[in-house]
Motif scaffolding. Structure first.
Motif, short mmCIF file in Angstrom:
data_model
loop_
_atom_site.label_atom_id
_atom_site.label_comp_id
_atom_site.label_asym_id
_atom_site.label_seq_id
_atom_site.Cartn_x
_atom_site.Cartn_y
_atom_site.Cartn_z
N LEU A 98 0.83 -1.21 0.00
CA LEU A 98 0.00 0.00 0.00
C LEU A 98 0.87 1.26 0.00
O LEU A 98 0.46 2.29 -0.54
CB LEU A 98 -0.95 -0.01 1.18
CG LEU A 98 -2.03 -1.10 1.14
CD1 LEU A 98 -2.95 -0.99 2.36
CD2 LEU A 98 -2.84 -1.05 -0.15
N ASP A 99 2.08 1.18 0.55
CA ASP A 99 3.00 2.31 0.50
C ASP A 99 3.35 2.66 -0.95
O ASP A 99 3.36 3.83 -1.33
CB ASP A 99 4.28 1.98 1.28
CG ASP A 99 5.34 3.04 1.12
OD1 ASP A 99 5.09 4.19 1.54
OD2 ASP A 99 6.41 2.74 0.56
N VAL B 136 1.85 5.71 -6.25
CA VAL B 136 1.15 5.69 -7.54
C VAL B 136 0.03 6.74 -7.54
O VAL B 136 -0.12 7.50 -8.50
CB VAL B 136 0.58 4.29 -7.85
CG1 VAL B 136 -0.38 4.33 -9.04
CG2 VAL B 136 1.72 3.30 -8.12
N VAL B 137 -0.74 6.80 -6.46
CA VAL B 137 -1.82 7.80 -6.39
C VAL B 137 -1.23 9.21 -6.42
O VAL B 137 -1.72 10.08 -7.15
CB VAL B 137 -2.70 7.59 -5.14
CG1 VAL B 137 -3.74 8.71 -5.01
CG2 VAL B 137 -3.39 6.23 -5.17
N TYR C 293 5.39 -1.64 -15.64
CA TYR C 293 4.36 -1.23 -14.69
C TYR C 293 5.00 -0.50 -13.53
O TYR C 293 6.15 -0.79 -13.19
CB TYR C 293 3.61 -2.47 -14.17
CG TYR C 293 2.96 -3.28 -15.27
CD1 TYR C 293 1.75 -2.89 -15.82
CD2 TYR C 293 3.57 -4.43 -15.75
CE1 TYR C 293 1.16 -3.63 -16.83
CE2 TYR C 293 2.98 -5.17 -16.76
CZ TYR C 293 1.79 -4.77 -17.30
OH TYR C 293 1.20 -5.50 -18.30
N PRO C 294 4.28 0.40 -12.89
CA PRO C 294 2.92 0.83 -13.18
C PRO C 294 2.89 1.73 -14.41
O PRO C 294 3.92 2.26 -14.83
CB PRO C 294 2.53 1.61 -11.92
CG PRO C 294 3.81 2.18 -11.43
CD PRO C 294 4.85 1.14 -11.76
N LEU D 253 5.12 7.64 -13.26
CA LEU D 253 4.87 6.40 -12.51
C LEU D 253 6.04 5.43 -12.65
O LEU D 253 6.48 4.84 -11.67
CB LEU D 253 3.57 5.74 -12.97
CG LEU D 253 2.29 6.47 -12.64
CD1 LEU D 253 1.08 5.74 -13.21
CD2 LEU D 253 2.13 6.68 -11.16
N ARG D 254 6.55 5.27 -13.86
CA ARG D 254 7.67 4.36 -14.07
C ARG D 254 8.93 4.85 -13.37
O ARG D 254 9.72 4.06 -12.86
CB ARG D 254 7.93 4.17 -15.56
CG ARG D 254 6.93 3.24 -16.18
CD ARG D 254 7.32 2.87 -17.60
NE ARG D 254 6.12 2.83 -18.38
CZ ARG D 254 5.76 3.75 -19.27
NH1 ARG D 254 6.52 4.77 -19.53
NH2 ARG D 254 4.64 3.64 -19.93
#
Length: 181
Positions: A31-32, A37-38, A116-117, A177-178
């Motif tokens: 989740l970290d 990502v968010v 990803y992401p 993101l990458r």
């Protein structure tokens, strides 16, 4: 075993027109990492506290003072707490209270040729930090849209000439993101 990828739709709640992103994230992310990502996907700068709420449980950075009962997000993998069709929440900045609705739209095996992401799609720019939450952002949008508004010039000076609330570039977000997640 092949990696599982989750397709997530992240929507900022309480904001119209809608600000959202569609991203592909490894299910093995903690989740970290999903927090990062968010942050990068939406356009936040990670200046404030955050938490996830999944099935009535709170996750985030442990509070050294013990005032917030959060489970450590470093210890929880995304695929251990959600699956295809799951809906959960991410709150950023407990003062402005930016709530994000996250939906796992799909789950599939990773494409070995894809990195990803990544970001597939989305709409509109993220509100600026410290805009006052959804209500403050609506005031900002109204002031920016009306050159005759008494706060038009001060709001434009605050956000800068380059801020365009309608702008979104999925390719730029995918690169961020990458690079950072």
């Amino acid at each position: 075993m092949p990696r599982q990828i989750f397709q997530l739709r992240i929507s900022l709640t309480g904001v119209r027109p809608s600000v959202w992103r569609r991203v592909l994230v490894p299910g093995g992310y903690t989740l970290d990492r999903l927090h990062r990502v968010v942050q990068h996907g939406m356009g936040w700068r990670d200046c404030h506290l955050h938490s996830f709420e999944i099935d009535s449980r709170q996750y985030g950075e442990p509070d050294p003072d013990g005032e917030l009962a959060l489970r450590d997000e470093l210890d929880v993998r995304l695929d251990a707490v959600v699956g295809k069709g799951s809906r959960f929440h991410y709150t950023y900045d407990f003062g402005d209270w930016w709530e994000h609705d996250l939906v796992v739209e799909d789950a599939f095996t990773a494409d070995p040729d894809e990195r990803y992401p990544t970001c597939l799609d989305g709409a509109r720019a993220c509100p600026p930090e410290n805009a006052g939450g959804p209500a403050g952002y609506q005031i900002l949008l109204a002031a920016l849209a009306d050159p005759g508004h008494p706060e038009h010039r001060s709001m434009r000076d605050w956000v800068g000439e380059r801020f365009d609330p309608a702008a979104f570039d999925a390719g730029r977000v995918a690169t961020l993101l990458r690079r950072f997640c």
